[in-house]
Motif scaffolding. Structure first.
Motif, short mmCIF file in Angstrom:
data_model
loop_
_atom_site.label_atom_id
_atom_site.label_comp_id
_atom_site.label_asym_id
_atom_site.label_seq_id
_atom_site.Cartn_x
_atom_site.Cartn_y
_atom_site.Cartn_z
N UNK A 332 0.63 -1.38 -0.12
CA UNK A 332 0.06 -0.01 0.01
C UNK A 332 0.75 1.40 0.09
N UNK A 333 2.27 1.26 0.21
CA UNK A 333 2.97 2.18 0.41
C UNK A 333 4.18 2.15 -0.62
N UNK A 334 5.26 3.04 -0.23
CA UNK A 334 6.61 2.96 -1.05
C UNK A 334 7.28 1.70 -0.87
N UNK A 335 7.53 1.16 -2.04
CA UNK A 335 8.83 -0.13 -2.13
C UNK A 335 9.99 -0.03 -1.67
N UNK A 336 10.39 1.37 -1.16
CA UNK A 336 11.76 1.43 -0.84
C UNK A 336 12.20 0.89 0.53
N UNK A 337 11.12 0.71 1.50
CA UNK A 337 11.52 0.06 2.68
C UNK A 337 11.77 -1.33 2.54
N UNK A 338 12.76 -1.79 3.82
CA UNK A 338 13.27 -3.16 3.58
C UNK A 338 12.88 -4.04 5.03
N UNK A 339 12.67 -5.05 4.98
CA UNK A 339 12.35 -5.81 6.18
C UNK A 339 13.70 -6.17 7.06
N UNK A 340 13.75 -5.86 8.15
CA UNK A 340 15.04 -6.12 9.20
C UNK A 340 14.65 -6.99 10.04
N UNK A 341 15.26 -8.33 10.07
CA UNK A 341 15.14 -9.31 10.99
C UNK A 341 16.36 -9.91 11.38
N UNK A 346 14.08 -19.82 10.18
CA UNK A 346 13.53 -19.61 8.65
C UNK A 346 12.80 -18.33 8.50
N UNK A 347 12.14 -17.74 9.66
CA UNK A 347 11.59 -16.56 9.29
C UNK A 347 12.61 -15.56 8.73
N UNK A 348 13.76 -15.63 9.30
CA UNK A 348 14.83 -14.64 8.81
C UNK A 348 15.44 -14.90 7.68
N UNK A 349 15.50 -16.31 7.28
CA UNK A 349 15.67 -16.43 5.78
C UNK A 349 14.56 -16.03 4.76
N UNK A 350 13.34 -16.10 5.23
CA UNK A 350 12.26 -15.35 4.36
C UNK A 350 12.35 -13.83 4.24
N UNK A 351 12.78 -13.31 5.42
CA UNK A 351 12.88 -12.02 5.21
C UNK A 351 13.96 -11.52 4.38
N UNK A 352 15.07 -12.19 4.25
CA UNK A 352 16.38 -11.92 3.11
C UNK A 352 15.68 -12.00 1.72
N UNK A 353 15.06 -13.11 1.53
CA UNK A 353 14.73 -13.24 0.29
C UNK A 353 13.46 -12.30 -0.24
N UNK A 354 12.72 -12.03 0.61
CA UNK A 354 11.76 -10.84 0.40
C UNK A 354 12.46 -9.66 0.09
N UNK A 355 13.71 -9.28 1.06
CA UNK A 355 14.38 -8.13 0.56
C UNK A 355 14.94 -8.03 -0.75
N UNK A 356 15.56 -9.20 -1.08
CA UNK A 356 16.27 -9.43 -2.45
C UNK A 356 15.28 -9.42 -3.80
N UNK A 357 14.25 -9.72 -3.35
CA UNK A 357 12.98 -9.66 -4.33
C UNK A 357 12.74 -8.09 -4.54
N UNK A 358 12.48 -7.41 -3.54
CA UNK A 358 12.26 -5.90 -3.73
C UNK A 358 13.62 -5.24 -4.20
N UNK A 359 14.76 -5.71 -3.75
CA UNK A 359 15.73 -5.03 -4.54
C UNK A 359 15.85 -5.32 -6.17
#
Length: 600
Positions: A332-341, A346-359
């Motif tokens: 719903x907002x700007x896609x420049x933010x990144x998930x920091x965990x 497994x939740x940490x690996x999932x967050x890394x992959x989400x950030x890579x996808x957004x990059x």
């Protein structure tokens, strides 16, 4: 039941943490905002005082320049020198007037030159080549009636090819009133070129904060002086102010990647502006330690509550909730933010992959945007280059001077036909070297009248013209040299080759579709059907052969291309002709008014 109990405990913990955090930080924000407002008001008052002091010094400086011009202009010797037609008397007064101006200049170290120009453009007081360049640029820039009607004003000229830096001057018209009928006689003008170096000293040492900026802008948005010497003489884009009023005290703009508080004072005498920009974060440096301490205390208390609650929550529940909230936020907002965990499960690996996808998504979007911008700039540059190429013409100053010589010879020998032809040609050449690409239609019609005057002398009783242009059409705008080449074609290709007397008709009106339409018709030789068909195909082509356009000069294809570049594909010219009966050229352009009076 056990799962329901765990969920209930988690909700209660989150509720307690949320309420506690809200209370702590709300209290911190409240006190911080109060102190922030007081500090900002204090800084605004301090800045306003500084701007007022600078304004008073600059006004005093400008008044001294103005007084020097008035002293030179209203001097009795100056008036005697300018009003006298006796060369011997003027020669005797020349040294006296120069000494008077030298004395005035010596009394004010901020004056570079004082020049007196009489009504015959004879210059008195110019000491170096730069003064003549300033006078030359002055005549170019301030030749419009809107400037000639002013008796005195501050101004600026600059030519990057001839001048190292802009020249600022004060202009004062010198005139005298004849006692017999109170008629004002124009004797000449006084131009005082002044230095701006003293203004550097006024603001160089004024620095509210390390990254604040204090500068003076002229009426063309160039920096006259600034507390950063590297900015002097550069162009400043005032569009970042967004139309703020000069007395606004709450305006904030983004500049140098920082949010700045802006204050502007108007210098109406010079038509300049004093601008102060202070980074918001530097205005409140004194509160930064208090703010940091408050947030550290609030964070510590929040962490303490969280540590106590985390004993009842599994390690996966909280990270999973954060991922869900983050995904909703990104959607719903700007896609420049990144998930920091920082967790390593497994939740940490999932967050890394989400950030890579957004990059990868951001990188693709940036490449697409850069490609679109580059393509648009290339197309725009191409259009501008084509338009400039079509409108460029040789500089006919040497021809104009030659015609003036021919006109003088005609007058001397009393051959009035030569005088009339030379005068008309001189007007046409002067019109052709105007810098404005768009002119009023009445100017174009004046050029046609000059051309017709020449043709009438050349072809005595060969043809007659009938011109009917609506008054409201004459005030509209048109690209320069659009109608005249069509009239020239009608005479050269149609009426000149016709046996007997011909008729040339020029009409202009606004149609029911709110379009300006011109019709230029002749009853001359006309165009053969084969040539007319070929011409229609070229006029309708999407891309006109550039070499052909250059060869033919300002021909019909050239005019068609200029109109479409200037107004769009919906406008242009149409040609209808019958061999041995005549030709009619129709031209359509949009309605475009010009409030400023045009200048021949």
């Amino acid at each position: 039941m056990r799962l329901l109990t765990k969920m209930t405990l988690m909700h209660k913990l989150l509720l307690i943490v949320g309420i506690s955090t809200l209370m702590i930080f709300s209290l911190q924000i409240y006190y911080y905002s109060k102190f922030y407002g007081l500090t900002e008001d204090k800084e605004n008052v301090h800045t306003s005082k500084i701007l007022k002091q600078v304004e008073e010094k600059v006004i005093s400086y400008a008044q001294d320049i103005k007084d020097a011009a008035l002293a030179s202009s209203y001097n009795t010797m100056t008036h005697d020198y300018l009003s006298s037609d006796d060369p011997i008397y003027r020669l005797r007064l020349n040294k006296i007037v120069v000494e008077i101006m030298s004395g005035i200049k010596a009394s004010n170290k901020n004056i570079q030159s004082i020049m007196i120009v009489d009504k015959n453009n004879n210059i008195l007081g110019a000491l170096n080549p730069e003064d003549y360049i300033v006078l030359e640029e002055f005549e170019k820039k301030y030749s419009l009636p809107v400037f000639r009607s002013q008796t005195k004003f501050f101004g600026k000229v600059f030519n990057s090819e001839k001048m190292e830096r802009p020249a600022y001057f004060f202009y004062h018209s010198i005139s005298s009133t004849l006692n017999s009928d109170s008629t004002v006689s124009d004797l000449g003008k006084c131009i005082v070129i002044y230095k701006t170096e003293i203004l550097d000293q006024q603001i160089t040492n004024i620095k509210n904060t390390p990254n604040s900026l204090l500068m003076i802008l002229d009426n063309e948005s160039h920096i006259v002086t600034a507390d950063e010497s590297s900015l002097k003489g550069t162009f400043f884009d005032k569009s970042i102010f967004g139309g703020m009023e000069s007395d606004s005290r709450e305006h904030q703009v983004e500049y140098r990647q920082k949010l700045n508080h802006v204050q502007i004072n108007e210098l109406e005498l010079l038509d300049w502006q004093i601008v102060s920009m202070i980074p918001i974060n530097e205005m409140t440096d004194e509160l930064r330690a208090i703010r940091n301490s408050g947030f550290m205390i609030g964070t510590a208390m929040t962490l303490l509550i969280l540590v106590m609650g985390l004993l009842f929550i599994r390690s996966v529940t909280l990270p999973f909730g954060r991922i869900i909230r983050f995904v909703n936020f990104i959607g719903n907002n700007d896609g420049k933010q990144r998930l920091k965990m920082s967790i390593g499960n497994e939740m940490g690996f999932l967050a890394i992959e989400i950030n890579r996808m957004l990059d990868r998504v951001d990188e693709a979007n940036e490449q697409l945007l850069e490609a679109s911008i580059s393509l648009y700039q290339m197309e725009l540059a191409k259009k501008q280059a084509e338009l400039a190429s079509l409108q460029s013409q040789i500089n006919p100053h040497f021809l104009y001077n030659t015609l003036e010589c021919v006109r003088s010879i005609g007058l001397a020998n009393r051959v009035m036909e030569i005088v009339e032809i030379a005068t008309a040609m001189a007007k046409i050449f002067r019109y052709s070297i105007k810098e404005d690409h768009f002119v009023q239609i009445n100017n174009e019609m004046d050029c046609i009248q000059d051309y017709m005057r020449i043709m009438t002398i050349r072809f005595t009783d060969k043809f007659s013209e009938h011109i009917s242009i609506e008054d409201n059409v004459l005030r509209m705008r048109i690209p320069r040299m659009i109608l005249q080449p069509i009239v020239e074609n009608a005479i050269y290709h149609g009426l000149e080759r016709k046996h007997g007397k011909g008729i040339l008709t020029i009409k202009g009106w606004v149609t029911a579709d709110n379009v300006v339409r011109f019709e230029i018709a002749d009853n001359g030789k006309g165009i053969p059907a084969a040539e007319l068909h070929k011409l229609h195909r070229r006029l309708q082509a999407a891309d006109i052969d550039q070499s052909f356009s250059t060869e033919k000069g300002l021909g019909l294809l050239n005019i068609q291309r200029r109109i479409k570049l200037a107004f769009g594909e919906s406008y242009g010219i149409e040609v209808n002709s019958i061999e041995n009966e005549g030709t009619q050229v129709s031209l359509q352009i949009p309605i475009s008014f010009d409030e400023q009076p045009a200048v021949r």
